[in-house]
Design an enzyme around this catalytic site. Structure first.
Site, mmCIF file in Angstrom:
data_model
loop_
_atom_site.group_PDB
_atom_site.id
_atom_site.type_symbol
_atom_site.label_atom_id
_atom_site.label_comp_id
_atom_site.label_asym_id
_atom_site.label_seq_id
_atom_site.Cartn_x
_atom_site.Cartn_y
_atom_site.Cartn_z
ATOM 1 N N CYS B 42 3.155 5.718 7.514
ATOM 2 C CA CYS B 42 3.837 4.418 7.270
ATOM 3 C C CYS B 42 2.732 3.265 7.547
ATOM 4 O O CYS B 42 1.648 3.351 8.115
ATOM 5 C CB CYS B 42 4.940 4.361 8.134
ATOM 6 S SG CYS B 42 5.773 2.689 8.167
ATOM 7 N N THR B 44 3.164 0.965 9.609
ATOM 8 C CA THR B 44 3.216 0.930 10.841
ATOM 9 C C THR B 44 1.901 1.801 11.411
ATOM 10 O O THR B 44 1.378 1.266 12.515
ATOM 11 C CB THR B 44 4.456 1.284 11.681
ATOM 12 O OG1 THR B 44 5.476 0.411 10.927
ATOM 13 C CG2 THR B 44 4.601 1.086 13.116
ATOM 14 N N HIS B 47 -1.447 0.219 11.368
ATOM 15 C CA HIS B 47 -1.522 -0.952 12.412
ATOM 16 C C HIS B 47 -1.749 -0.240 13.784
ATOM 17 O O HIS B 47 -2.889 -0.509 14.274
ATOM 18 C CB HIS B 47 -0.279 -1.579 12.779
ATOM 19 C CG HIS B 47 0.230 -2.398 11.509
ATOM 20 N ND1 HIS B 47 -0.563 -3.451 11.075
ATOM 21 C CD2 HIS B 47 1.203 -2.335 10.969
ATOM 22 C CE1 HIS B 47 0.202 -4.318 10.218
ATOM 23 N NE2 HIS B 47 1.168 -3.585 9.881
ATOM 24 N N HIS B 67 6.137 8.578 12.396
ATOM 25 C CA HIS B 67 7.669 8.765 12.646
ATOM 26 C C HIS B 67 8.389 8.827 11.367
ATOM 27 O O HIS B 67 9.568 8.995 11.245
ATOM 28 C CB HIS B 67 7.975 7.135 13.318
ATOM 29 C CG HIS B 67 7.602 6.188 12.301
ATOM 30 N ND1 HIS B 67 6.431 5.629 12.174
ATOM 31 C CD2 HIS B 67 8.232 5.610 11.124
ATOM 32 C CE1 HIS B 67 6.462 4.457 11.522
ATOM 33 N NE2 HIS B 67 7.406 4.621 10.814
ATOM 34 N N GLU B 68 7.979 9.140 10.388
ATOM 35 C CA GLU B 68 8.343 9.991 9.142
ATOM 36 C C GLU B 68 8.231 11.379 8.998
ATOM 37 O O GLU B 68 7.170 11.901 8.681
ATOM 38 C CB GLU B 68 7.875 9.300 7.874
ATOM 39 C CG GLU B 68 7.921 7.507 8.043
ATOM 40 C CD GLU B 68 7.201 6.776 6.638
ATOM 41 O OE1 GLU B 68 7.233 5.856 6.688
ATOM 42 O OE2 GLU B 68 6.870 7.522 5.781
ATOM 43 N N CYS B 100 24.874 0.073 24.383
ATOM 44 C CA CYS B 100 24.838 -1.582 24.195
ATOM 45 C C CYS B 100 25.950 -1.950 23.222
ATOM 46 O O CYS B 100 26.327 -1.189 22.541
ATOM 47 C CB CYS B 100 23.274 -1.899 24.019
ATOM 48 S SG CYS B 100 22.971 -1.841 22.157
ATOM 49 N N ARG B 204 -0.324 -0.371 -7.818
ATOM 50 C CA ARG B 204 1.059 -0.541 -7.222
ATOM 51 C C ARG B 204 1.669 -0.988 -8.367
ATOM 52 O O ARG B 204 3.167 -0.882 -8.487
ATOM 53 C CB ARG B 204 1.212 -1.236 -6.005
ATOM 54 C CG ARG B 204 0.476 -0.490 -4.743
ATOM 55 C CD ARG B 204 0.616 -1.309 -3.577
ATOM 56 N NE ARG B 204 0.450 -0.252 -2.502
ATOM 57 C CZ ARG B 204 0.315 -0.392 -1.185
ATOM 58 N NH1 ARG B 204 0.185 -1.515 -0.762
ATOM 59 N NH2 ARG B 204 0.029 0.518 -0.320
ATOM 60 N N LEU B 266 12.709 -8.082 4.387
ATOM 61 C CA LEU B 266 12.054 -6.523 5.335
ATOM 62 C C LEU B 266 10.382 -7.010 5.546
ATOM 63 O O LEU B 266 10.062 -6.568 6.732
ATOM 64 C CB LEU B 266 12.084 -5.276 4.591
ATOM 65 C CG LEU B 266 11.822 -4.163 5.222
ATOM 66 C CD1 LEU B 266 12.764 -3.807 6.289
ATOM 67 C CD2 LEU B 266 11.240 -2.920 4.328
#
Lengths: 346, 346, 346, 346
Positions: B42, B44, B47, B67-68, B100, B204, B266
């Protein structure tokens, strides 16, 4: 322009219609005069033709019938800014007052003084029709006539489908007359996860499948609830679009609706009936929306968007074409249940 | 099960990652242990790799990145009722507190104690990962691995697109990285009237066109505002889906947004910037939605619906595949802008 | 803590209840044990008491009755992070699964595996009750016990009223039992333009007027439709909140609903009945919402907001108080229709 | 009727206004002629008076100023069905085209051809004004003149407040000019849990408290973020209603907005400014609504509902009254920040 024109009227308080010669309609300062290119037959027209209870209570003969109409603007009142002369237009059938609280809050489709062309005032089974300029929706000049004439009825399907949230959802359409089939096409275009349909006519179930129904069930030969439940892993559907008005279909539809589901109801029931209010709405936490006509004119914009995107193809909907003079034959086909839309050409 | 496993970690407060051998993750009574089949990269992760300002403020090395993730449930805590052992699952990356006010009102995506796998706790660029059972989304056993691994990221696209109403509307997507391209596919599936896209990478823009953009514009070579305005009869668009975070693209997007239009945001900007608050929001009566992650788990149900309906085809999105050991090469491809999704296989 | 406690149970499949001595409830790792301070009687409890058809189909004796409960947390399972020991809590009566599609999309109030305390598992007409920690809603320590015990039932009123948009609107509440009266208070707090109410009990109509109804009509002595229509300049109401379940009240309510109006339905009808589906929903373009329980836990947050703002004063609602041992007398008062809420103190 | 009338005009492209004698306005077939009873001064009028940048770009002198007006219908065009002669009316200041896509979808407040009285065409600081009949909102004959004249401006407050969901919520109003104070009164009427307000004028903060603010903070002497956060248990607010246009207030407001919160923005900023786009909208998952004028005419119905319910009392808002001839003095008071609404009587 001629002084007289051909028109199909309800001449008197009795079944049937009559072809007649009528004076060219007069138009006021905010009206346009439209030369009709085509007019299609709606279920409502069948009620008028057969002179059923609803028609007896509503229609004041003589009146020119027909409310699904497209044509060309050939004259306009002195205060009309648009459409222009020569514009090719489809007609919104509800003539609204613009001044009641509903009209003044963007809800003209429930105007308390609405008058329907072909019902409360002269309609479009004729060579010409006069109508307020705001009811004339301008089409691209090259839109096929058979698509243009369907816009009004297509709007019912769009309004019903978009009253709910169908994208990525399981949807059941009960009743596959032309509006039901168009509804399936809309739901398909909007990315539904799966579409289920019911009708008692095999002809219409075939149209439903072609329009995008994954499963089209005939309650005369199959158990609707069991079949659709099996196809949905026992869950039922997120959305019910009720287009039939048949109490048995309504009951099947609500039974299949999931808790928290949405139901949009366009079909008109024959009258009050024994309804399982608790199970169908209260305990199920259902959200239920009565649908009336089209939103003026939000639905028209949505319809245009779908047609322009080629997301919906209406052309297979028109299955029969007749001259205006052949109206009797046209109504017969329409009544048979073995048709899609039937279009008259003056 | 082995005691040790391969894992790609951020080992220290500096650029780069490292392949290492780590102990098999421990899982608690409400967790599952997942044997990773695939994990995709990703933005992220880039980064973190480059150790930029955001990463420096957030990441506490050492931590397993990624995380994917998709894989198989190979063990589960004693209180876990589902998923079952052997289930093929995709992972929701946000581990939420469930207690929460946001979690307790169906808005777990903005949980105030959320912890992200691969960022705040160990992630999935590894052979195994332990995660709360509720974060494991059960796939059909035959779902292609490359589709399964994209579900988490696809959810960003679905969440963004469905924050607005795109059916029958004109939609602009600014930023055509993988999420932007998936967003175009979602908008297409939901029956948009027309889709416009912008990006600075020709690679892209090509993917954008293939996913359904009618017009894909490169601001380096074309005037975006002029081009899209011309394509929309001077009107602009009903919906802006901002996926780039570039202030220039944000400004172009809002300029093209029609009065009363909707914008879902987003993309993350590099920081505060000079924003035309009046023209972009106030005078325009715009409706603007910040988008964070995915709705837990409403977005997952929507994503499943789109994939099952075959309304969205994610397979062209994966353009490069690497072994976990080749992570350096994989990150290089990802950073080039000349790729769709890049997938690692442990 | 004692080993045994007082409890009021449905001992067998027959009318009536019985005071008994029961073992202190066991609690699991995610549960809390609550020492009951007060418990109020609901209409549902009356059904159980009288052993009507619904009760016969649902209740499996023996079971401790009572689902409107407040008390103090005296013990908690090992995995419970909140509430704390000593917290003063009101209880949400629906024990939900947290894993079904409804729970996972913020709609736990329609959980497909929901179990109701006092109905499907032991309730709160007792000295102690064990319940999942997430069902314990923490009150301020100084909240009056009689307000705290009403929170669960008050939530029904809040959920019903806020399913619609009542601010600045004309609202009709059909059925002025305690939930109906609380509903009136909520609608008043939310700035309705005017509130109309109907009930067959003069006692309750008086409570309705005190809670804010401009007009409270008894259908036994007045023509509801005519009276409310006259009071609304012939228009009818924008919103119907149906709390009675009486088919005649339902019919009156829908008749008075304006086109495009909203109806939220909490009242449970005695069974299917002859419903004017066309006039009440379809032609009227009504939006109709079935209401089930409370939103978990959005309604609780809303209820807290109203109580904290002192926008709603619940204290007049409690009209009778009894010791737990006096349950028979308490149920008699409740059944008389001549009461507001009746509260039991163990 | 006289041939000439008193009127306050912007005579030329320079600061200041002038009292003059102007011909009685002419009215068309769909217009009414209104004899002005009262007209109040708006912030927009101050811009015109001071001939600031906005005014220089928009105003074409000579033009009669004033757009908050009430009066009596003394003549009407031949096509006007309502209002009736003698009706006491308040005026909607936006004259819309009725034919653009926004007007045709119930969004006349963003009509692309809107013309504002007192700005783009002659206004109501005069003895008479001609205006389309649909812009004349009929009041009850006994509505106090000072309430009637506020309806247009009150509509801004109602539109802003009802763009969000404030009932039972914590609400922050930044900017307590007359619209801000009316907004507080609306939010109070709608049952907010608590209301916080900010302004740099102690006079206005006092008005804010009287209208219902629990806490009214002056950023010149107090730390707004710290103070409001402390008052909200560290949480911040659910809803931000931004009425000031001051970048510092905007920043404070968004900082205090909770994740997932709603912000309605009516205040106009002095120009583009450095905005923390990520923190204020994207990461926060905020829902942000630009507010323009009033919804035509939904807001008017809502305003009427609130006034009729006596849920909002506007009478304390009017703090100063002047004869039309005293316009210079009136503008001076208005510019001082030490006033509520200032009303002119011709």
């Amino acid at each position: 322009m001629p002084e007289m024109m051909k028109a199909v009227i309800k001449p008197e308080r009795a079944p049937g219609l009559r072809l007649t010669s009528a004076p060219l309609p007069q138009y006021g300062p905010t009206d346009v005069l439209v030369k009709v290119r085509a007019a299609s037959i709606c279920g409502t027209d069948l009620h008028i033709y057969h002179w059923d209870k609803w028609a007896q209570g509503r229609i004041q003969p003589p009146v020119i019938v027909g409310h699904e109409v497209c044509g060309d603007v050939v004259a306009r009142g002195e205060m009309v800014a648009e459409p222009n002369l020569g514009d090719f237009v489809s007609l919104e059938s509800h003539v609204i007052c613009n001044t009641c609280q509903y009209c003044r809050t963007g809800r003209g489709h429930i105007c308390e003084r609405t008058r329907l062309i072909g019902v409360d005032r002269d309609g479009g089974f004729a060579e010409y029709i006069a109508i307020p300029a705001q009811n004339a929706w301008v089409n691209p000049p090259d839109l096929p006539v058979e698509i243009a004439v369907l816009q009004e009825n297509f709007g019912n399907a769009v309004h019903t489908a978009f009253a709910t949230d169908v994208t990525a959802k399981k949807v059941l359409v009960t009743g596959c007359g032309p509006v039901g089939v168009m509804c399936i096409a809309v739901v398909k275009a909007a990315g539904a996860r799966s579409i289920y349909a019911t009708d008692v006519s095999e002809y219409r179930l075939r149209m439903a499948r072609e329009a995008g129904a994954a499963l089209a069930v005939n309650p005369k030969t199959q158990d609707v609830v069991e079949t659709v439940r099996a196809a949905t892993d026992g869950e039922g559907v997120d959305v019910l679009l009720e287009m039939s008005g048949a109490p048995s279909a309504i009951e099947q539809g609500f039974t299949l609706l999931k808790p928290g589901g949405e139901a949009a109801l366009l079909g008109v029931a024959p009258g009050p009936f024994n309804f399982d209010y608790n199970l169908d709405i209260v305990f199920k936490a259902a959200k239920v929306y009565g649908i009336s006509g089209r939103k003026l004119w939000e639905t028209w914009y949505q319809s245009r968007g779908l047609v322009r995107a080629r997301a919906v193809d209406l052309s297979p909907l028109v299955t029969h074409r007749f001259k205006l003079e052949e109206y009797d034959e046209a109504f017969e086909v329409m009544a048979s249940g073995e048709s899609g839309k039937v279009v008259l050409f003056p």
